[in-house]
Design a protein around this motif. Structure first.
Motif, PDB file in Angstrom:
ATOM      1  N   GLU A   1       0.856  -1.179   0.000  1.00 21.26           N
ATOM      2  CA  GLU A   1       0.000   0.000   0.000  1.00 21.26           C
ATOM      3  C   GLU A   1       0.893   1.230   0.000  1.00 21.26           C
ATOM      4  N   SER A   2       0.617   2.163  -0.930  1.00 19.89           N
ATOM      5  CA  SER A   2       1.392   3.411  -1.004  1.00 19.89           C
ATOM      6  C   SER A   2       0.440   4.576  -1.162  1.00 19.89           C
ATOM      7  N   PHE A   3       1.031   5.777  -1.079  1.00 18.95           N
ATOM      8  CA  PHE A   3       0.236   6.985  -1.266  1.00 18.95           C
ATOM      9  C   PHE A   3       0.804   7.770  -2.427  1.00 18.95           C
ATOM     10  N   ARG A   4      -0.071   8.108  -3.353  1.00 15.38           N
ATOM     11  CA  ARG A   4       0.338   8.916  -4.488  1.00 15.38           C
ATOM     12  C   ARG A   4       0.721  10.317  -4.010  1.00 15.38           C
ATOM     13  N   LYS A   5       1.291  11.070  -4.900  1.00 13.74           N
ATOM     14  CA  LYS A   5       1.672  12.441  -4.575  1.00 13.74           C
ATOM     15  C   LYS A   5       0.464  13.264  -4.140  1.00 13.74           C
ATOM     16  N   ASP A   6      -0.728  12.950  -4.737  1.00 10.90           N
ATOM     17  CA  ASP A   6      -1.952  13.697  -4.389  1.00 10.90           C
ATOM     18  C   ASP A   6      -2.630  13.164  -3.140  1.00 10.90           C
ATOM     19  N   GLY A   7      -2.019  12.163  -2.467  1.00 10.21           N
ATOM     20  CA  GLY A   7      -2.546  11.656  -1.208  1.00 10.21           C
ATOM     21  C   GLY A   7      -3.478  10.478  -1.338  1.00 10.21           C
ATOM     22  N   ILE A   8      -3.821  10.086  -2.549  1.00  5.45           N
ATOM     23  CA  ILE A   8      -4.718   8.960  -2.760  1.00  5.45           C
ATOM     24  C   ILE A   8      -3.969   7.646  -2.531  1.00  5.45           C
ATOM     25  N   LYS A   9      -4.616   6.761  -1.784  1.00  4.80           N
ATOM     26  CA  LYS A   9      -3.975   5.473  -1.510  1.00  4.80           C
ATOM     27  C   LYS A   9      -4.093   4.565  -2.724  1.00  4.80           C
ATOM     28  N   VAL A  10      -2.994   3.892  -3.056  1.00  5.53           N
ATOM     29  CA  VAL A  10      -2.991   2.924  -4.140  1.00  5.53           C
ATOM     30  C   VAL A  10      -2.411   1.617  -3.613  1.00  5.53           C
ATOM     31  N   ILE A  11      -2.814   0.538  -4.262  1.00  5.70           N
ATOM     32  CA  ILE A  11      -2.324  -0.783  -3.870  1.00  5.70           C
ATOM     33  C   ILE A  11      -1.695  -1.428  -5.093  1.00  5.70           C
ATOM     34  N   TYR A  12      -0.485  -1.925  -4.938  1.00  8.06           N
ATOM     35  CA  TYR A  12       0.140  -2.607  -6.066  1.00  8.06           C
ATOM     36  C   TYR A  12       0.797  -3.892  -5.604  1.00  8.06           C
ATOM     37  N   GLU A  13       0.969  -4.755  -6.577  1.00  6.04           N
ATOM     38  CA  GLU A  13       1.565  -6.064  -6.359  1.00  6.04           C
ATOM     39  C   GLU A  13       2.952  -6.026  -6.983  1.00  6.04           C
ATOM     40  N   THR A  14       3.954  -6.404  -6.236  1.00  6.51           N
ATOM     41  CA  THR A  14       5.313  -6.282  -6.748  1.00  6.51           C
ATOM     42  C   THR A  14       6.101  -7.578  -6.621  1.00  6.51           C
ATOM     43  N   SER A  15       7.033  -7.780  -7.552  1.00  4.94           N
ATOM     44  CA  SER A  15       7.989  -8.888  -7.514  1.00  4.94           C
ATOM     45  C   SER A  15       9.388  -8.269  -7.501  1.00  4.94           C
ATOM     46  N   VAL A  16      10.250  -8.707  -6.612  1.00  2.00           N
ATOM     47  CA  VAL A  16      11.546  -8.043  -6.421  1.00  2.00           C
ATOM     48  C   VAL A  16      12.679  -9.070  -6.448  1.00  2.00           C
ATOM     49  N   SER A  17      13.814  -8.680  -7.064  1.00  2.00           N
ATOM     50  CA  SER A  17      15.013  -9.520  -7.060  1.00  2.00           C
ATOM     51  C   SER A  17      16.218  -8.663  -6.663  1.00  2.00           C
ATOM     52  N   LEU A  18      17.340  -9.326  -6.402  1.00  2.00           N
ATOM     53  CA  LEU A  18      18.541  -8.660  -5.913  1.00  2.00           C
ATOM     54  C   LEU A  18      19.443  -8.245  -7.090  1.00  2.00           C
ATOM     55  N   ILE A  19      20.044  -7.046  -6.978  1.00  2.00           N
ATOM     56  CA  ILE A  19      21.047  -6.593  -7.959  1.00  2.00           C
ATOM     57  C   ILE A  19      22.444  -6.819  -7.351  1.00  2.00           C
ATOM     58  N   ARG A  20      23.313  -7.449  -8.083  1.00  2.00           N
ATOM     59  CA  ARG A  20      24.681  -7.700  -7.605  1.00  2.00           C
ATOM     60  C   ARG A  20      25.696  -7.012  -8.529  1.00  2.00           C
ATOM     61  N   ASP A  21      26.876  -6.693  -7.958  1.00  2.00           N
ATOM     62  CA  ASP A  21      27.934  -6.111  -8.792  1.00  2.00           C
ATOM     63  C   ASP A  21      28.718  -7.227  -9.475  1.00  2.00           C
ATOM     64  N   SER A  22      29.817  -6.854 -10.149  1.00  2.00           N
ATOM     65  CA  SER A  22      30.603  -7.843 -10.906  1.00  2.00           C
ATOM     66  C   SER A  22      31.264  -8.883 -10.015  1.00  2.00           C
TER      67      SER A  22
END
Length: 465
Positions: free
Chosen positions: A121-142
């Motif tokens: 759950e997040s809040f837009r810049k205008d204050g409206i609540k939005v709900i999103y579904e996210t998938s996340v992975s890790l970033i690694r260096d060389s």
């Protein structure tokens, strides 16, 4: 001289080696430029793809600050790229959500195992609540060290709101059903209970576990069970959306009540899959209707039955005569009519009064009805006259019935005065219906035969020879 020549050759070799080295460096530089150009093209293509997708894409450093976002992610949150890059994700979430996100992100950093689905759950810049579904992975260096996170997000605000609205609607519907004053139940396609509300359970006397899985027809009174199954079977087979029916059901304690039910056929992909019904106890209404029918039946009986003799009256005689004449003509069946008249009844009335005369009429009605078959019918035609219809009877057979009535009535003793016994007699005219004969002509013909009997001495049956 030799030293100078050697020095010159060495210089030439060095120059040649240097030239070769320069050529190698030039080739390496050219290849590096090609690699850089390919890398730039690849990065541009990669960025274009990220900008064109509908899902939001973002990259965070380990502290949670945005290092890259695509246009879709900006739309979700209502910020520009310039505003989001460098912003920490905590700035558009509340404290509770930030705490909720910390653990899965920490586990991702610690184990490297991607987050497949995370609802945020997040809040837009205008204050409206939005709900999103996210998938996340890790970033690694060389060197394989974690340096940040990358994720894909989908705005599911509308879907979540629709789901919550549906759940709320279902909650209200269930509350309505659970607290309704009517019986509410559902059946599967085969007719077994899958849901029964508390009111229905209380009325029928069965518990929920006793009813779920039970076939509805087992509750219907046995003599109407087959009819009910055919009725609902027809609704299912023909795909009739709604029906109304009334059936008696037997409660657990053995009592019977009537229910009127509106039954809806539920569809899925155009195919009937179940029934849903709202029913009401209509026992009182049915009892009132039955009482009304009985009252009307009694009223009808009173309107066609002579109260004194309990024979039908003359008005009903002509109704029934018409029916019997039509049947006789259609099927070529014999029909015989008797017309009776009490002999010297006026003299009896004058001598002993109308009360005693009524007793004679009542007794004659009893004798007549006692001598008839179930298919025959007797009528008080008027005053002391009676008519009798004998369907499917010839005049010869009718004469036997007429003689029996005459003889039986003559045996009746009347005591109009103490110590005085009186016997009464009847004269009877008898005739068989003639094809195409007018009804009034038929009655008049038999009436004349009755009067002929009186002229011939009374107390007799007179028929055509």
């Amino acid at each position: 001289m030799k030293d100078q020549t050697k020095t010159k050759q060495a210089l030439i070799q060095e120059l040649s080696s240097l030239k070769h080295r320069i050529q190698e460096l030039e080739r390496a530089e050219s290849e590096h430029k090609h690699v850089e150009e390919a890398l730039r093209e690849s990065e541009e293509k990669y960025r274009n793809i990220l900008e064109s997708i509908q899902e939001g894409y973002f990259e965070l450093d380990l502290a949670g600050n945005y290092t890259f976002v695509n246009e879709a992610n900006c739309r979700f949150l209502g910020y520009t790229k310039e505003e989001l890059v460098g912003m920490n994700y905590r700035q558009h979430t509340d404290e509770e959500t930030a705490k909720k996100l910390y653990q899965p992100y920490y586990e991702l950093y610690r184990t490297g195992k991607s987050i497949e689905t995370l609802e945020v759950e997040s809040f837009r810049k205008d204050g409206i609540k939005v709900i999103y579904e996210t998938s996340v992975s890790l970033i690694r260096d060389s060197e394989g060290k974690p340096i940040g996170f990358r994720g894909v997000s989908r705005d599911i605000t509308d879907r979540k709101q629709a789901t919550e609205a549906l759940l709320e609607s279902e909650k209200r519907y269930r509350a309505l059903v659970e607290n309704a004053s009517d019986l509410v139940f559902r059946l599967d396609a085969a007719g077994h209970f899958t849901f029964v509300n508390p009111v229905a359970r209380r009325i029928v006397g069965y518990g929920e576990k006793e009813l779920i899985g039970k076939h509805y027809a087992t509750l219907i009174r046995s003599d109407m069970r087959e009819e009910a199954m055919k009725f609902f079977g027809r609704q299912f087979v023909k795909g009739i959306p709604n029906t109304y029916s009334e059936y008696p059901i037997i409660l657990k304690d053995g009592r019977e009540i009537w229910v009127g039910q509106n039954v809806q056929l539920l569809f899925q992909d155009g195919k009937g899959i179940a029934f849903q019904a709202v029913a009401r106890d209509i026992t009182e209404r049915r009892q009132a209707e039955e009482a009304l029918r009985e009252s009307e039946k009694r009223y009808q009986a009173l309107s066609i039955v002579d109260e004194l003799t309990q024979c039908y009256n003359s008005r009903h005689f002509y109704v029934q005569l018409k029916i019997e004449v039509e049947r006789s003509s259609r099927y070529e069946l014999p029909l015989t009519l008797l017309l009776l008249d009490l002999d010297d009844f006026k003299a009896f009335n004058d001598a002993y009064g109308h009360v005693e005369g009524d007793r004679v009429l009542t007794r004659l009605g009893q004798v007549v009805k006692r001598c008839l078959r179930e298919t025959d019918s007797a009528y008080r035609y008027g005053g002391e006259e009676f008519t009798i219809l004998l369907p499917m009877t010839t005049s010869a057979d009718g004469a036997v019935t007429a003689e029996r009535i005459r003889a039986e009535f003559k045996k009746e003793n009347f005591s109009p005065d103490p110590g005085k016994d009186v016997n009464m007699t009847v004269s009877i005219g008898l005739g068989q219906y003639k094809t195409s004969e007018d009804m009034k002509v038929f009655v008049h013909r038999v009436d004349q035969l009755m009067y002929q009997g009186k002229k011939n001495g009374k107390d007799r049956v007179c028929c055509e020879s």
